[in-house]
Every structure is written in C-alpha cells, then in structure tokens.
Design a protein around this motif. Structure first.
Motif, short mmCIF file in Angstrom:
data_model
loop_
_atom_site.label_atom_id
_atom_site.label_comp_id
_atom_site.label_asym_id
_atom_site.label_seq_id
_atom_site.Cartn_x
_atom_site.Cartn_y
_atom_site.Cartn_z
N PHE A 212 16.01 -66.72 57.95
CA PHE A 212 16.82 -65.58 57.58
C PHE A 212 17.16 -64.51 58.75
N LEU B 54 13.44 -59.61 50.63
CA LEU B 54 13.03 -60.96 51.04
C LEU B 54 12.02 -61.26 50.37
N GLY C 7 11.92 -65.46 59.81
CA GLY C 7 13.14 -64.59 59.99
C GLY C 7 13.16 -63.13 60.77
N VAL D 138 20.55 -65.99 54.52
CA VAL D 138 19.55 -66.79 54.41
C VAL D 138 20.05 -68.30 54.65
#
Ligand SMILES: NC(=O)c1ccc[n+]([C@@H]2O[C@H](COP(=O)([O-])OP(=O)(O)OC[C@H]3O[C@@H](n4cnc5c(N)ncnc54)[C@H](O)[C@@H]3O)[C@@H](O)[C@H]2O)c1
Length: 383
Positions: free
Chosen positions: A153, A189, A264, A288
C-alpha cells in the motif's frame, strides 16, 4: 430529537481544552447527545467563554481541580497532541471515562501510563479517530475481499501547517504532522489490514518557522457573541502575527511491515501548499494492491474504487455521492462513547488499537532519529 437512549443523554460530561475542535465539533455533539457539566482550559477566558456559549454549569482553568471538584463521569480530552496521554491517565485514575482526541500519545512512557491506567481502572476509553465508523473505510473493508491477498500500500496526506495552536501541533512534545495527519491513514490501514510488526521512518523539519494566528484572536472571537458561529470562514483571513519555531519534524515518511506480511508507506507533512490536491476531484489518500486487484480510497469524494484483474472498469462505491456530507465523525464517536458507558460495552476504537496506532508513529520518529528499524511492542485484536 436524537436517536440515543435517555440514560446516555444524562451522562455528565466534562471537556478539557476549549479550542477550535472543542467549539466546532465536540461541544455541539455533547449538547446533542449528553449532559455538559464542566469545561476546562488553562486559558481561563476560553473556559469561561465555552461555558457561556455551550451552557456548562462550571468552568475551570486547572484540570486536576476539575477532576477533583466536578462530578463529571466522562472527560473529552481535546488539548494539544502531547498532553492527551497524561490527561487520559489522570482521568482514568480518577475513575472517569475518557474520549481522547488523536493521538493517544506522542512518547512511549506516556502511552504505557495511559494504557495501564485505563486497564486498571476499567473505565471506558474511546481513542480517535474512529475510522471504524467512517463511511469510506467501512466500504473499503467490505470490498477488500475482492482484491485477494494484500501485498502493498501507499498512503499519505500533505498540506500546509495549521495556522493556529503553537503548543498544540508544533512542539517536540506535540509531535507534528505524523501525529496530526498521518494518524488518519495509519488508523485506517490498521483497521483494514491489521496490526504492524516493524516500523522504519525518515523525518526532518523542512520549514523551521511559520506565522500563525495568536491565541488572543480566538479569545476575542469567542467573546464577540453569546452563540457560537463557526470560526472556519474567518480563520483563513485572520492576521498571522505570531512567528513560531517548528520544533517537531514537519516532513515525514513511515514504512510499515504488517503482521500479515504486506508492506507499505505513509507520507505525512505540513509542507505541501494548501489547496494543491483538492481542485481536480478525487485524490486517493490510500492505495492498496493485492493478488487479485487494487483499491483506491479517496479524500474529497470520500469514495472507494476497486478493480480486479478480471474487470475492465473500476467499481466505484460512493464516488458521486460525497457520502460523508452531513456526517460528522465527532458526533458518531460522541454518541458511541456515551452509549458504551451506559450499556457497559467496549468502545470500537478501543485502547489497544489506539495505543498500537500511536506506537507506530512514535517508533517512526524514533527510527528516523536512531537510523534503526524498530519492532512493535503493542498489538490489538484485528477488526
Ligand atoms: N482543529 C481541527 O480541525 C482538529 C480536527 C481533528 C482533531 N483535532 C485535534 O484536537 C486537538 C485540539 O486541536 P485544536 O485545533 O482544538 O487546538 P487548539 O489549540 O485550538 O485547542 C487546544 C486547547 O487546549 C488548551 N490547553 C492546552 N493545555 C491545556 C491544559 N493542560 N489544560 C487545559 N487546557 C489546555 C489550550 O489553551 C487550547 O485552548 C488536537 O489533538 C488536534 O490534533 C483538531
């Protein structure tokens, strides 16, 4: 008429920190869903004005005194970012339930003290931001299954510095944009993808001085009338006559390795010119990608779009409807918090999750200062 039960509306509420967000959002929400008993601000005039504007029975300029003398059952902690954890611990130790504005903490000592106090006392603690209720993240969570195993992500939010609140946002203790802005994406997240295993960060101060609107302007503003009118239309044009030093890192990158294995990055800064990202429609705050497709989660349009490898078009959810118009996270969390108190339920944005989110940000800054990738010590039960 509101759709909350009457017992919740009798919960005696107190507010610490009578600044922008208190007057704009929580005091009206408490008036709607609870019973406002006391307000407190270290600037006595602000406490006095907030009491007058919102009908609080008492006002204080000393938080300990409010905890000791008033009979509030629930405290809304709306002070600067570096003060939340200490004040949450004090309230919990005094047996008061707490709603804590983001972030829970900006250092690990304070974080541990707040968590211990909440767990030992058994009070309810709701930690903002309540992303688990944001319409776009609820939609994103539902659609996540369409895109398979998540591998990576990227997320981020940059804007200019706040134009108020020297001690609220800019001191080392307050923490800067990672704790003010990055907290939204990191919260989302972790809600979507679960807990984090390791964190690495790079951060620096790129704009060392800024000009802000002095507190006196707010005091005068609050004193002008006996009903509160939103400060937002005027704030942008208010004189920025106070020059302040930016102590906290204002330009940050946080790299996260989730327990699930996906990787990420989150960008958070106060060095992006305001308005740059808002005039061409939807900008995704979060992207994502997984084994079967990808997802964009937007700002502005508060929408989600996902596409699988079998599809030709993106599936747009809530794209054209601006679904958050008329929805306020402050109202949603206030209502949920008061219901949890009277129904003896754990708040959904709970202390374990809030502590994990704060630890990610604290470790990111620590990683930048030490040059080390750091392992997380807290975790939470995935949603
Ligand atoms: N303003 C926003 O749009 C916004 C949005 C979401 C979240 N928040 C969060 O809300 C919190 C407050 O932000 P704000 O914009 O209202 O800041 P602000 O500077 O306008 O208000 C903070 C208030 O707390 C008071 N205060 C500081 N230390 C105190 C103490 N020890 N005891 C009592 N009062 C004390 C200050 O005098 C000030 O009035 C921050 O954590 C911020 O991240 C703000």
């Amino acid at each position: 008429m509101t759709d909350i039960n009457e017992t919740a509306m009798n919960v005696k509420c107190g507010v610490v920190g009578c600044g922008v967000i208190a007057n704009e959002s929580y005091l009206p929400a408490i008036k709607k869903y609870g019973r406002l008993v006391a307000v407190c601000d270290i600037v006595e005039k602000k406490a006095e004005r907030a009491a007058k504007l919102w009908g609080a029975e008492e006002y204080y300029d000393d938080y300990e005194e409010m905890l000791e003398k008033s009979d509030v059952e629930a405290v809304f902690i709306l002070t600067g970012m570096g003060d939340h954890a200490g004040q949450a611990a004090m309230a919990a130790n005094a047996g008061k339930h707490v709603l804590v504005q983001k972030p829970l903490a900006t250092n690990m000592d304070d974080l541990r003290k707040a968590v211990d106090a909440v767990k030992k006392s058994g009070v309810k603690a709701l930690i903002e931001p309540c992303v688990q209720m944001f319409p776009e993240y609820v939609k994103a969570k539902e659609a996540l299954k369409e895109i398979g195993t998540i591998f990576w992500f990227r997320a981020g939010l940059g804007r200019g510095p706040p134009i108020w609140g020297a001690a609220t946002f800019f001191t080392k203790k307050a923490g800067g944009p990672l704790f003010d802005l990055g907290v939204y994406q990191i919260s989302a997240l972790t809600f979507l993808l679960g807990p984090v295993e390791r964190v690495s960060g790079l951060a620096r101060t790129s704009i060392p001085e800024v000009d802000i609107v002095p507190d006196d302007w707010f005091i005068e503003y609050l004193s002008k009338s006996d009903t509160y009118k939103s400060v937002w239309p005027l704030l942008g044009r208010a004189p920025r006559t106070q020059k302040i030093k930016v102590e906290a890192e204002d330009n940050t990158l946080t790299i996260m390795e989730m327990k699930s294995g996906c990787l990420g990055i989150v960008i958070a800064n106060f060095v992006t010119p305001d308005g740059l990202r808002s005039d061409i429609g939807m900008f995704p705050d979060i992207e994502v990608y997984g084994s079967d497709g990808g997802m964009l989660i937007g700002s502005g349009a508060y929408a989600v779009a996902y596409k699988t490898i079998k599809m030709r078009e993106w599936v747009k959810v809530g794209w054209d409807t601006i679904s958050r118009r008329g929805w306020s996270y402050y109202e949603a969390s206030t209502k949920h918090f008061l219901e949890c108190i009277v129904e003896d339920k754990e708040p959904i944005p709970n202390i374990d999750w809030g502590a994990h989110v704060s630890e990610i940000m604290i470790k990111s800054i620590e990683s930048s200062r030490t040059g080390k990738t750091l392992r997380m010590e807290t975790t939470f039960k995935p949603y």
